[in-house]
Write a protein that holds these residues in place. Structure first.
Motif, short mmCIF file in Angstrom:
data_model
loop_
_atom_site.label_atom_id
_atom_site.label_comp_id
_atom_site.label_asym_id
_atom_site.label_seq_id
_atom_site.Cartn_x
_atom_site.Cartn_y
_atom_site.Cartn_z
N GLU A 138 0.67 -1.23 -0.10
CA GLU A 138 -0.01 -0.05 0.09
C GLU A 138 0.95 1.07 -0.10
N GLU A 139 1.80 1.14 0.49
CA GLU A 139 2.76 2.17 0.74
C GLU A 139 3.53 2.48 -0.76
N ASP A 140 3.80 1.58 -1.16
CA ASP A 140 4.36 1.52 -2.65
C ASP A 140 3.45 2.45 -3.59
N ILE A 141 2.21 1.82 -3.60
CA ILE A 141 0.93 2.27 -4.49
C ILE A 141 0.64 3.83 -4.10
N ARG A 142 0.83 4.19 -2.64
CA ARG A 142 0.62 5.68 -2.51
C ARG A 142 1.83 6.65 -2.80
N GLN A 143 3.07 5.74 -2.94
CA GLN A 143 4.13 6.58 -3.68
C GLN A 143 3.93 6.86 -5.03
N LEU A 144 3.44 5.98 -5.69
CA LEU A 144 2.83 6.42 -7.07
C LEU A 144 2.15 7.38 -7.21
N ALA A 145 0.96 7.22 -6.60
CA ALA A 145 0.05 8.60 -6.59
C ALA A 145 0.76 9.70 -6.04
N ALA A 146 1.85 9.51 -5.15
CA ALA A 146 2.55 10.88 -4.78
C ALA A 146 3.39 11.44 -5.82
N TYR A 147 3.95 10.48 -6.67
CA TYR A 147 4.75 11.05 -7.63
C TYR A 147 3.80 11.66 -8.70
N ALA A 148 2.76 11.16 -8.92
CA ALA A 148 1.63 11.69 -10.06
C ALA A 148 1.19 12.95 -9.78
N VAL A 149 1.14 13.39 -8.56
CA VAL A 149 0.68 14.76 -8.16
C VAL A 149 1.74 15.83 -7.76
N SER A 150 3.01 15.39 -7.83
CA SER A 150 4.13 16.40 -7.61
C SER A 150 3.96 17.61 -8.29
N PRO A 151 4.29 18.80 -7.59
CA PRO A 151 3.70 20.01 -8.37
C PRO A 151 3.99 20.47 -9.55
N ASP A 152 4.90 19.75 -10.38
CA ASP A 152 5.16 20.04 -11.73
C ASP A 152 4.26 19.00 -12.76
N LYS A 153 3.61 18.46 -12.30
CA LYS A 153 2.72 17.54 -13.07
C LYS A 153 1.65 18.18 -13.81
N THR A 154 1.10 17.76 -14.82
CA THR A 154 0.09 18.29 -15.62
C THR A 154 -1.06 17.92 -15.10
#
Length: 371
Positions: free
Chosen positions: A323-339
């Motif tokens: 679950e922590e890994d998938i949460r990290q995937l979500a975190a990468y997707a919403v980093s400030p520079d993302k469209t």
């Protein structure tokens, strides 16, 4: 935000027909280009060479350069160094998206020399668009750069692309589909009927309708080596129509959530072997889950299954991740520079994680119903 758009519609010229490469010597002569650098992949050159004119015999000074493998700052700098050392006045990029994006970047950054593009696969709209998608040398995505101009010429030889790997063509279909799903929310919330945006939206509809109506048949035709009308239509849609969406619409016709999910997936070793468009395909599904467009997911699932595109973590071999890994995937997707933040509602790490989980449940339930 006030409305602002700068359209970069497409190359100055293009030709898509059997024998298209034969136009090259005439075009180079018209530009008074004499010292030509050909940047290519190894396999792409093997495919293109039988149709490629003998430029040296035609009187041009030709310099050959093999692509290093990633469209990275290091690789772009290597090409620029060769341009300056050999006093190149025109670059020809031959290959897939990363080769083409490197050629574009090097042509612009070396002082704005002329650029000709010969795509050997229909896996994306790189040949048409005025940008490069950039990666680290290890393949991790680091965003993109926009350029003030596009190529002087794009030549599409259908026989070369028909002989390209089928999986790249399928990835191109998925990446093209994303042009509709990602731009739809942007173009419907701009609040203006600016003509360039109307063109962008019509191009986006083509990116949805042609793949869904003809994509499966085009894939079957390509398997059989048949240069059919359906295949030709889908091939050109992958290369041209996808580029027209962003070309006309500028920031209003570019990526939103699907490509942000793609970028996040590049951090996971399980997805390294997956092509750009395949990762984007999963991103489309996550975006639709975020938008709660379950009817559209239901509509797409049979098409995804037929083309073997991923619609769940299991399809990506990420279902055993914590679950922590998938949460990290979500975190990468919403980093400030993302469209992903261009969507017309607030997107958070939690909302992306919830969309991923809901999508997994929906696709599992759908698979069970169909068995």
């Amino acid at each position: 935000m006030s409305f602002h758009v700068v359209s970069r519609v497409g190359p100055q010229q293009y030709s898509s027909e059997e024998g298209a490469y034969d136009y090259l010597p005439e075009f180079l002569e018209a530009l008074s280009a004499t010292r030509i650098l050909i940047l290519h992949g190894i396999k792409s050159w093997q495919k293109a060479a039988p149709y490629f004119p003998d430029l040296a015999q035609a009187g041009f000074d030709v310099f050959d350069m093999t692509f290093g493998g990633e469209c990275s700052h290091k690789e772009i700098a290597r090409v620029i160094e060769e341009i300056h050392r050999s006093r190149i006045d025109l670059v020809i990029g031959i290959g897939g998206g990363k080769v083409i994006d490197t050629a574009k970047a090097a042509a612009v950054k070396s002082g704005g020399i002329q650029l000709v593009i010969l795509p050997t696969m229909a896996s994306n709209c790189a040949a048409w668009s005025a940008l490069s998608v950039l990666y680290k040398d290890n393949g991790i995505s680091i965003g993109h750069e926009l350029y003030p101009r596009q190529s002087s010429l794009v030549l599409i030889e259908p026989r070369v692309i028909l002989d390209s790997p089928l999986d790249y063509f399928i990835a191109g279909i998925a990446d093209t589909l994303a042009k509709w799903y990602e731009s739809d929310s942007l173009l419907t919330h701009v609040g203006t009927n600016h003509l360039s945006l109307l063109y962008a939206r019509e191009s986006a509809k083509i990116c949805r309708d042609i793949p869904l109506n003809h994509g499966a048949q085009a894939v079957e035709d390509m398997k059989q080596g048949v240069l059919s009308d359906a295949w030709q239509l889908v091939m050109e849609t992958n290369i041209i129509a996808g580029g027209l969406v962003g070309g006309f619409g500028d920031a209003y016709g570019r990526a939103t959530a699907a490509h942000s999910i793609h970028d996040a997936l590049t951090y996971f070793p399980e997805t390294v072997h997956l092509l750009h468009g395949v990762k984007v395909a999963y991103g489309i599904m996550v975006q639709l889950a975020l938008e709660k467009k379950w009817d559209e997911i239901h509509r797409l699932l049979p098409f995804y299954r037929r083309l073997k595109l991923p619609a769940s973590l299991q399809d990506l071999h990420l279902n055993k991740r914590s679950e922590e890994d998938i949460r990290q995937l979500a975190a990468y997707a919403v980093s400030p520079d993302k469209t992903i933040h261009l969507l017309p509602f607030k997107v958070t790490e939690d909302s992306v994680l919830e969309a991923i989980r809901q999508l997994d449940k929906y696709t599992a339930d759908s698979a069970e119903r169909n068995n």
